[in-house]
Design a protein around this motif. Structure first.
Motif, PDB file in Angstrom:
ATOM      1  N   SER A  95      49.274  51.814  51.538  1.00  0.00           N
ATOM      2  CA  SER A  95      50.346  51.738  50.548  1.00  0.00           C
ATOM      3  C   SER A  95      51.238  52.973  50.620  1.00  0.00           C
ATOM      4  N   VAL A  96      52.508  52.808  50.337  1.00  0.00           N
ATOM      5  CA  VAL A  96      53.458  53.922  50.337  1.00  0.00           C
ATOM      6  C   VAL A  96      53.255  54.803  49.109  1.00  0.00           C
ATOM      7  N   LEU A  97      53.024  54.175  47.949  1.00  0.00           N
ATOM      8  CA  LEU A  97      52.859  54.889  46.683  1.00  0.00           C
ATOM      9  C   LEU A  97      51.507  54.534  46.064  1.00  0.00           C
ATOM     10  N   PRO A  98      50.983  55.396  45.216  1.00  0.00           N
ATOM     11  CA  PRO A  98      49.724  55.070  44.535  1.00  0.00           C
ATOM     12  C   PRO A  98      49.904  53.878  43.595  1.00  0.00           C
ATOM     13  N   THR A  99      48.860  53.103  43.434  1.00  0.00           N
ATOM     14  CA  THR A  99      48.923  51.990  42.493  1.00  0.00           C
ATOM     15  C   THR A  99      48.892  52.534  41.069  1.00  0.00           C
ATOM     16  N   ILE A 100      49.377  51.731  40.144  1.00  0.00           N
ATOM     17  CA  ILE A 100      49.317  52.099  38.736  1.00  0.00           C
ATOM     18  C   ILE A 100      48.317  51.179  38.045  1.00  0.00           C
ATOM     19  N   PRO A 101      47.633  51.673  37.005  1.00  0.00           N
ATOM     20  CA  PRO A 101      46.541  50.901  36.393  1.00  0.00           C
ATOM     21  C   PRO A 101      47.030  49.767  35.498  1.00  0.00           C
ATOM     22  N   TYR A 102      47.675  48.815  36.132  1.00  0.00           N
ATOM     23  CA  TYR A 102      48.141  47.602  35.459  1.00  0.00           C
ATOM     24  C   TYR A 102      47.571  46.398  36.197  1.00  0.00           C
ATOM     25  N   GLY A 103      46.756  45.620  35.511  1.00  0.00           N
ATOM     26  CA  GLY A 103      46.287  44.365  36.067  1.00  0.00           C
ATOM     27  C   GLY A 103      47.031  43.201  35.440  1.00  0.00           C
ATOM     28  N   VAL A 104      46.841  42.018  36.004  1.00  0.00           N
ATOM     29  CA  VAL A 104      47.467  40.819  35.455  1.00  0.00           C
ATOM     30  C   VAL A 104      46.418  39.723  35.363  1.00  0.00           C
ATOM     31  N   LEU A 105      46.372  39.065  34.222  1.00  0.00           N
ATOM     32  CA  LEU A 105      45.460  37.947  34.005  1.00  0.00           C
ATOM     33  C   LEU A 105      46.242  36.647  34.139  1.00  0.00           C
ATOM     34  N   VAL A 106      45.860  35.846  35.124  1.00  0.00           N
ATOM     35  CA  VAL A 106      46.547  34.590  35.427  1.00  0.00           C
ATOM     36  C   VAL A 106      45.652  33.452  34.951  1.00  0.00           C
ATOM     37  N   HIS A 107      45.959  32.939  33.781  1.00  0.00           N
ATOM     38  CA  HIS A 107      45.105  31.928  33.159  1.00  0.00           C
ATOM     39  C   HIS A 107      45.790  30.555  33.172  1.00  0.00           C
ATOM     40  N   ASN A 108      45.095  29.564  33.711  1.00  0.00           N
ATOM     41  CA  ASN A 108      45.550  28.164  33.699  1.00  0.00           C
ATOM     42  C   ASN A 108      46.939  27.961  34.311  1.00  0.00           C
ATOM     43  N   LEU A 109      47.203  28.623  35.431  1.00  0.00           N
ATOM     44  CA  LEU A 109      48.400  28.306  36.216  1.00  0.00           C
ATOM     45  C   LEU A 109      48.038  27.229  37.227  1.00  0.00           C
ATOM     46  N   ARG A 110      48.803  26.140  37.247  1.00  0.00           N
ATOM     47  CA  ARG A 110      48.504  25.051  38.171  1.00  0.00           C
ATOM     48  C   ARG A 110      48.930  25.362  39.601  1.00  0.00           C
ATOM     49  N   SER A 111      50.080  26.004  39.734  1.00  0.00           N
ATOM     50  CA  SER A 111      50.696  26.165  41.048  1.00  0.00           C
ATOM     51  C   SER A 111      50.040  27.268  41.865  1.00  0.00           C
ATOM     52  N   ALA A 112      49.399  26.877  42.970  1.00  0.00           N
ATOM     53  CA  ALA A 112      48.814  27.873  43.869  1.00  0.00           C
ATOM     54  C   ALA A 112      49.895  28.745  44.488  1.00  0.00           C
ATOM     55  N   PHE A 113      51.084  28.167  44.693  1.00  0.00           N
ATOM     56  CA  PHE A 113      52.182  28.950  45.253  1.00  0.00           C
ATOM     57  C   PHE A 113      52.589  30.057  44.283  1.00  0.00           C
ATOM     58  N   ASN A 114      52.667  29.750  42.988  1.00  0.00           N
ATOM     59  CA  ASN A 114      52.987  30.772  41.993  1.00  0.00           C
ATOM     60  C   ASN A 114      51.934  31.874  41.976  1.00  0.00           C
ATOM     61  N   VAL A 115      50.670  31.491  42.052  1.00  0.00           N
ATOM     62  CA  VAL A 115      49.594  32.486  42.018  1.00  0.00           C
ATOM     63  C   VAL A 115      49.652  33.370  43.261  1.00  0.00           C
ATOM     64  N   GLY A 116      49.885  32.757  44.428  1.00  0.00           N
ATOM     65  CA  GLY A 116      50.024  33.550  45.643  1.00  0.00           C
ATOM     66  C   GLY A 116      51.194  34.505  45.578  1.00  0.00           C
ATOM     67  N   SER A 117      52.298  34.047  44.993  1.00  0.00           N
ATOM     68  CA  SER A 117      53.468  34.912  44.816  1.00  0.00           C
ATOM     69  C   SER A 117      53.147  36.095  43.916  1.00  0.00           C
ATOM     70  N   ILE A 118      52.315  35.863  42.895  1.00  0.00           N
ATOM     71  CA  ILE A 118      51.914  36.945  41.993  1.00  0.00           C
ATOM     72  C   ILE A 118      51.087  37.986  42.739  1.00  0.00           C
ATOM     73  N   PHE A 119      50.185  37.538  43.604  1.00  0.00           N
ATOM     74  CA  PHE A 119      49.418  38.478  44.430  1.00  0.00           C
ATOM     75  C   PHE A 119      50.359  39.350  45.263  1.00  0.00           C
ATOM     76  N   ARG A 120      51.334  38.725  45.884  1.00  0.00           N
ATOM     77  CA  ARG A 120      52.262  39.466  46.739  1.00  0.00           C
ATOM     78  C   ARG A 120      53.070  40.474  45.922  1.00  0.00           C
ATOM     79  N   THR A 121      53.500  40.085  44.727  1.00  0.00           N
ATOM     80  CA  THR A 121      54.240  40.990  43.861  1.00  0.00           C
ATOM     81  C   THR A 121      53.375  42.163  43.422  1.00  0.00           C
ATOM     82  N   VAL A 122      52.121  41.894  43.072  1.00  0.00           N
ATOM     83  CA  VAL A 122      51.201  42.969  42.676  1.00  0.00           C
ATOM     84  C   VAL A 122      51.094  44.014  43.786  1.00  0.00           C
ATOM     85  N   ASP A 123      50.965  43.555  45.020  1.00  0.00           N
ATOM     86  CA  ASP A 123      50.890  44.497  46.141  1.00  0.00           C
ATOM     87  C   ASP A 123      52.214  45.239  46.332  1.00  0.00           C
ATOM     88  N   CYS A 124      53.313  44.495  46.385  1.00  0.00           N
ATOM     89  CA  CYS A 124      54.605  45.102  46.704  1.00  0.00           C
ATOM     90  C   CYS A 124      55.047  46.131  45.666  1.00  0.00           C
TER      91      CYS A 124
END
Length: 251
Positions: A95-124
């Motif tokens: 990683s270029v910068l240190p991560t910050i202590p923010y997690g995200v709880l993804v509850h009852n999302l149907r779309s796997a594409f949306n969930v995958g996009s959230i993973f990518r955003t968390v990393d980026c």
């Protein structure tokens, strides 16, 4: 589905394109007629007397992707990143910068594409973790992996039996609980002073965050809408929120 006469009369490149289209559906698990897609592929393969290595029997995900790539090449088609691209030009090993202590709880999302996009955003944007609960797809889902672009392999994630269990664990460890939700009591995103540690709650695409989960939140945040729609896609909204947090976070 083609008849035998019509399919065999197609040019080889056109046949290969159809095989690639069917494999794409299987790999990404698109739609509800996966058994019909397998049946169509098998029928065409039998008509062409395919060798065993081009049949579907016993193929794992990696082997299906390789076969898909082979048919794309035969069809004269270019690179199709949605299916098998994980590492892109410019990706880094650290990683270029240190991560910050923010997690995200993804509850009852149907779309796997949306969930995958959230993973990518968390990393980026350098957040710390993704928590999954309810019927949110697992990280093994092909569509999730396609959208996540490999980030599901290194972004910390955990599946919880109950979203309340995740929320209470976060609170016990000093995390604020923030809901990304419109409505009465929500603070515009540009007016928020971000806490040092937080768990972000995301809701269902249609129903939003359940009332019993909203009651657990210490802060509700909304993105003001300038157009006629009252809300936006959950993955897009989360990306805006994550950028605001990263931009306004004070180490």
């Amino acid at each position: 589905m083609y008849s035998e006469r019509k399919f065999l009369a197609l040019a080889q490149a056109t046949q290969a394109k159809r095989f690639a289209e069917l494999l794409r559906i299987l790999i990404l698990q698109l739609g509800n007629d996966i058994s019909q897609v397998k049946s169509e592929y098998t029928q065409y393969a039998n008509w062409l007397k395919f060798p065993a290595e081009k049949n579907l029997d016993g193929k794992n995900q990696t082997e299906l992707i390789e076969l898909y790539k082979e048919f794309r090449t035969e069809a004269g088609l270019g690179f199709e990143r949605d299916v098998y691209l994980e590492n892109e030009p410019g990706d880094r090993t650290e990683s270029v910068l240190p991560t910050i202590p923010y997690g995200v709880l993804v509850h009852n999302l149907r779309s796997a594409f949306n969930v995958g996009s959230i993973f990518r955003t968390v990393d980026c944007l350098g957040l710390s973790a993704v928590h999954l609960s309810g019927y949110t797809p697992d990280i093994s889902h092909a569509m999730l992996k396609s959208a996540a672009r490999g980030t599901e392999k290194w972004v910390e994630s955990k599946r919880w039996n109950s979203p309340l269990e995740c929320i209470r664990f976060a609170r016990e460890n000093g995390y604020a609980i923030i809901a990304l939700e419109t409505g009465e009591g929500s603070v515009p995103i540009q007016n928020v002073e971000w806490p040092k540690n937080a768990l972000i709650l995301l809701g269902n695409e249609e129903l939003g965050i359940a009332p019993e989960l909203l009651n657990e939140c210490s802060l509700r945040v909304e993105i003001p809408m300038a157009g006629r729609k009252a809300s936006m896609n959950v993955a897009n909204a989360f990306a805006i929120l994550a950028y605001a947090i990263r931009s306004g976070y004070r180490f």
